[in-house]
Structures are given as C-alpha cells and as structure tokens.
Design a protein around this motif. Sequence first.
Motif, PDB file in Angstrom:
ATOM      1  N   LEU A 127       0.823  -1.207   0.000  1.00  0.00           N
ATOM      2  CA  LEU A 127       0.000   0.000   0.000  1.00  0.00           C
ATOM      3  C   LEU A 127       0.857   1.258   0.000  1.00  0.00           C
ATOM      4  O   LEU A 127       0.533   2.251  -0.661  1.00  0.00           O
ATOM      5  N   LEU A 128       1.949   1.249   0.732  1.00  0.00           N
ATOM      6  CA  LEU A 128       2.854   2.388   0.787  1.00  0.00           C
ATOM      7  C   LEU A 128       3.467   2.667  -0.587  1.00  0.00           C
ATOM      8  O   LEU A 128       3.548   3.826  -1.020  1.00  0.00           O
ATOM      9  N   VAL A 129       3.860   1.623  -1.293  1.00  0.00           N
ATOM     10  CA  VAL A 129       4.432   1.781  -2.625  1.00  0.00           C
ATOM     11  C   VAL A 129       3.386   2.339  -3.593  1.00  0.00           C
ATOM     12  O   VAL A 129       3.669   3.232  -4.390  1.00  0.00           O
ATOM     13  N   VAL A 130       2.161   1.855  -3.520  1.00  0.00           N
ATOM     14  CA  VAL A 130       1.091   2.328  -4.400  1.00  0.00           C
ATOM     15  C   VAL A 130       0.786   3.804  -4.120  1.00  0.00           C
ATOM     16  O   VAL A 130       0.663   4.611  -5.051  1.00  0.00           O
ATOM     17  N   VAL A 131       0.686   4.165  -2.863  1.00  0.00           N
ATOM     18  CA  VAL A 131       0.418   5.566  -2.504  1.00  0.00           C
ATOM     19  C   VAL A 131       1.579   6.452  -2.955  1.00  0.00           C
ATOM     20  O   VAL A 131       1.369   7.541  -3.502  1.00  0.00           O
ATOM     21  N   PHE A 132       2.797   6.003  -2.755  1.00  0.00           N
ATOM     22  CA  PHE A 132       3.987   6.738  -3.180  1.00  0.00           C
ATOM     23  C   PHE A 132       3.951   6.984  -4.688  1.00  0.00           C
ATOM     24  O   PHE A 132       4.244   8.080  -5.161  1.00  0.00           O
ATOM     25  N   TYR A 133       3.567   5.966  -5.468  1.00  0.00           N
ATOM     26  CA  TYR A 133       3.492   6.092  -6.918  1.00  0.00           C
ATOM     27  C   TYR A 133       2.467   7.148  -7.323  1.00  0.00           C
ATOM     28  O   TYR A 133       2.747   8.025  -8.136  1.00  0.00           O
ATOM     29  N   PHE A 134       1.254   7.071  -6.762  1.00  0.00           N
ATOM     30  CA  PHE A 134       0.190   7.981  -7.184  1.00  0.00           C
ATOM     31  C   PHE A 134       0.375   9.406  -6.670  1.00  0.00           C
ATOM     32  O   PHE A 134      -0.097  10.356  -7.296  1.00  0.00           O
ATOM     33  N   LEU A 135       1.066   9.599  -5.568  1.00  0.00           N
ATOM     34  CA  LEU A 135       1.249  10.943  -5.027  1.00  0.00           C
ATOM     35  C   LEU A 135       2.523  11.636  -5.516  1.00  0.00           C
ATOM     36  O   LEU A 135       2.561  12.867  -5.589  1.00  0.00           O
ATOM     37  N   LEU A 136       3.554  10.871  -5.852  1.00  0.00           N
ATOM     38  CA  LEU A 136       4.827  11.491  -6.210  1.00  0.00           C
ATOM     39  C   LEU A 136       5.293  11.187  -7.636  1.00  0.00           C
ATOM     40  O   LEU A 136       5.598  12.105  -8.400  1.00  0.00           O
ATOM     41  N   ARG A 162       3.843   9.580 -10.405  1.00  0.00           N
ATOM     42  CA  ARG A 162       2.940   9.824 -11.531  1.00  0.00           C
ATOM     43  C   ARG A 162       2.778  11.317 -11.840  1.00  0.00           C
ATOM     44  O   ARG A 162       2.902  11.716 -13.006  1.00  0.00           O
ATOM     45  N   PRO A 163       2.540  12.187 -10.852  1.00  0.00           N
ATOM     46  CA  PRO A 163       2.438  13.623 -11.164  1.00  0.00           C
ATOM     47  C   PRO A 163       3.738  14.212 -11.722  1.00  0.00           C
ATOM     48  O   PRO A 163       3.708  15.067 -12.599  1.00  0.00           O
ATOM     49  N   GLN A 164       4.886  13.733 -11.224  1.00  0.00           N
ATOM     50  CA  GLN A 164       6.169  14.235 -11.714  1.00  0.00           C
ATOM     51  C   GLN A 164       6.369  13.853 -13.179  1.00  0.00           C
ATOM     52  O   GLN A 164       6.830  14.662 -13.983  1.00  0.00           O
ATOM     53  N   ARG A 165       6.028  12.637 -13.540  1.00  0.00           N
ATOM     54  CA  ARG A 165       6.137  12.216 -14.940  1.00  0.00           C
ATOM     55  C   ARG A 165       5.225  13.038 -15.830  1.00  0.00           C
ATOM     56  O   ARG A 165       5.594  13.395 -16.946  1.00  0.00           O
ATOM     57  N   LYS A 166       4.039  13.338 -15.343  1.00  0.00           N
ATOM     58  CA  LYS A 166       3.089  14.139 -16.118  1.00  0.00           C
ATOM     59  C   LYS A 166       3.659  15.536 -16.361  1.00  0.00           C
ATOM     60  O   LYS A 166       3.589  16.069 -17.467  1.00  0.00           O
ATOM     61  N   ARG A 167       4.260  16.150 -15.325  1.00  0.00           N
ATOM     62  CA  ARG A 167       4.870  17.472 -15.479  1.00  0.00           C
ATOM     63  C   ARG A 167       6.030  17.435 -16.468  1.00  0.00           C
ATOM     64  O   ARG A 167       6.205  18.358 -17.272  1.00  0.00           O
ATOM     65  N   GLN A 168       6.839  16.375 -16.422  1.00  0.00           N
ATOM     66  CA  GLN A 168       7.958  16.244 -17.348  1.00  0.00           C
ATOM     67  C   GLN A 168       7.469  16.130 -18.787  1.00  0.00           C
ATOM     68  O   GLN A 168       8.028  16.761 -19.689  1.00  0.00           O
ATOM     69  N   GLN A 169       6.423  15.339 -19.012  1.00  0.00           N
ATOM     70  CA  GLN A 169       5.877  15.191 -20.355  1.00  0.00           C
ATOM     71  C   GLN A 169       5.304  16.509 -20.864  1.00  0.00           C
ATOM     72  O   GLN A 169       5.488  16.864 -22.032  1.00  0.00           O
ATOM     73  N   GLU A 170       4.618  17.254 -20.007  1.00  0.00           N
ATOM     74  CA  GLU A 170       4.073  18.556 -20.400  1.00  0.00           C
ATOM     75  C   GLU A 170       5.195  19.529 -20.743  1.00  0.00           C
ATOM     76  O   GLU A 170       5.092  20.289 -21.708  1.00  0.00           O
ATOM     77  N   ALA A 171       6.275  19.522 -19.969  1.00  0.00           N
ATOM     78  CA  ALA A 171       7.409  20.410 -20.234  1.00  0.00           C
ATOM     79  C   ALA A 171       8.076  20.057 -21.560  1.00  0.00           C
ATOM     80  O   ALA A 171       8.401  20.948 -22.357  1.00  0.00           O
ATOM     81  N   LEU A 172       8.270  18.768 -21.834  1.00  0.00           N
ATOM     82  CA  LEU A 172       8.867  18.350 -23.099  1.00  0.00           C
ATOM     83  C   LEU A 172       7.978  18.726 -24.278  1.00  0.00           C
ATOM     84  O   LEU A 172       8.469  19.172 -25.318  1.00  0.00           O
ATOM     85  N   GLN A 173       6.676  18.580 -24.112  1.00  0.00           N
ATOM     86  CA  GLN A 173       5.744  18.945 -25.176  1.00  0.00           C
ATOM     87  C   GLN A 173       5.792  20.449 -25.434  1.00  0.00           C
ATOM     88  O   GLN A 173       5.811  20.891 -26.586  1.00  0.00           O
ATOM     89  N   MET A 174       5.824  21.249 -24.366  1.00  0.00           N
ATOM     90  CA  MET A 174       5.896  22.700 -24.511  1.00  0.00           C
ATOM     91  C   MET A 174       7.194  23.101 -25.201  1.00  0.00           C
ATOM     92  O   MET A 174       7.198  23.940 -26.101  1.00  0.00           O
TER      93      MET A 174
END
Length: 119
Positions: free
Chosen positions: A14-23, A25-37
């Motif tokens: 559960l700790l690993v799953v929460v860590f993934y969804f809170l830290l 996944r959002p960081q990867r999304k920001r990186q993809q948005e920055a690369l696209q921009m």
Amino acid sequence: MGNNPLGTFLPLILLVVVFYFLLIRPQRKRQQEALQMQSSLAPGARVVTTTGLFATVVGFEDDDVLLEIAPGVQTKWLKGAIGRVVTPTEDATEELADDNPVADGPDTTDGDDSSTKQS
C-alpha cells in the motif's frame, strides 16, 4: 501459528502504491508537459526561462534556442532551460511592472513637515 505473508507485506505494498500515485505519476506528467511545450516552441513566442528571464524566441540550433532578451541582444539557451510560454495577459502585466518608476534614492525628509501641523 501460521502468519499470513500477504498480511505482513500489505502495508508495504500500500505504501508503494500511494507513493506512486502521489509522487511519481504527477512528476512524470509534469515532465511530459514540459517536453511537449519545449518541442512546440516557435520563433516569436514569449517565454520565461527557469531562472526567470523573459525573452522572445528568435530561432533554433540543434538542442539550443536563440532568445532575444533586449532589442538586438540574443543569447543561446538549452531548450530545457525554457520554463514556460508567456501568455499575452502575463506579458502585459510584465510591461506594467516595468513602467513603475523606481525611487532615485532614500527619502530625505525628516517627517516633521510644519505646514501640516495645526496650532
């Protein structure tokens, strides 16, 4: 006494799953948005670098971008240094801030203005 191995590892899972969804996944999304921009930049776009420098995109050289920071002054930056594209409303706000006069020096009045005193 049979300990259930799933019950032992469930909090860790559960700790690993929460860590993934809170830290992660959002960081990867920001990186993809920055690369696209950064890949969608075009000459004439107003941008802000990661250091806070406002500039206009002039051209590109491989992984570098040429920015005009003042009329006739061009600098070369990595595309990764472009923090965001400035919208026209943000650009107008920047120009208003630049129009504010700066004080020429410290206030030399002593604060004791006798013309405002009443007898």
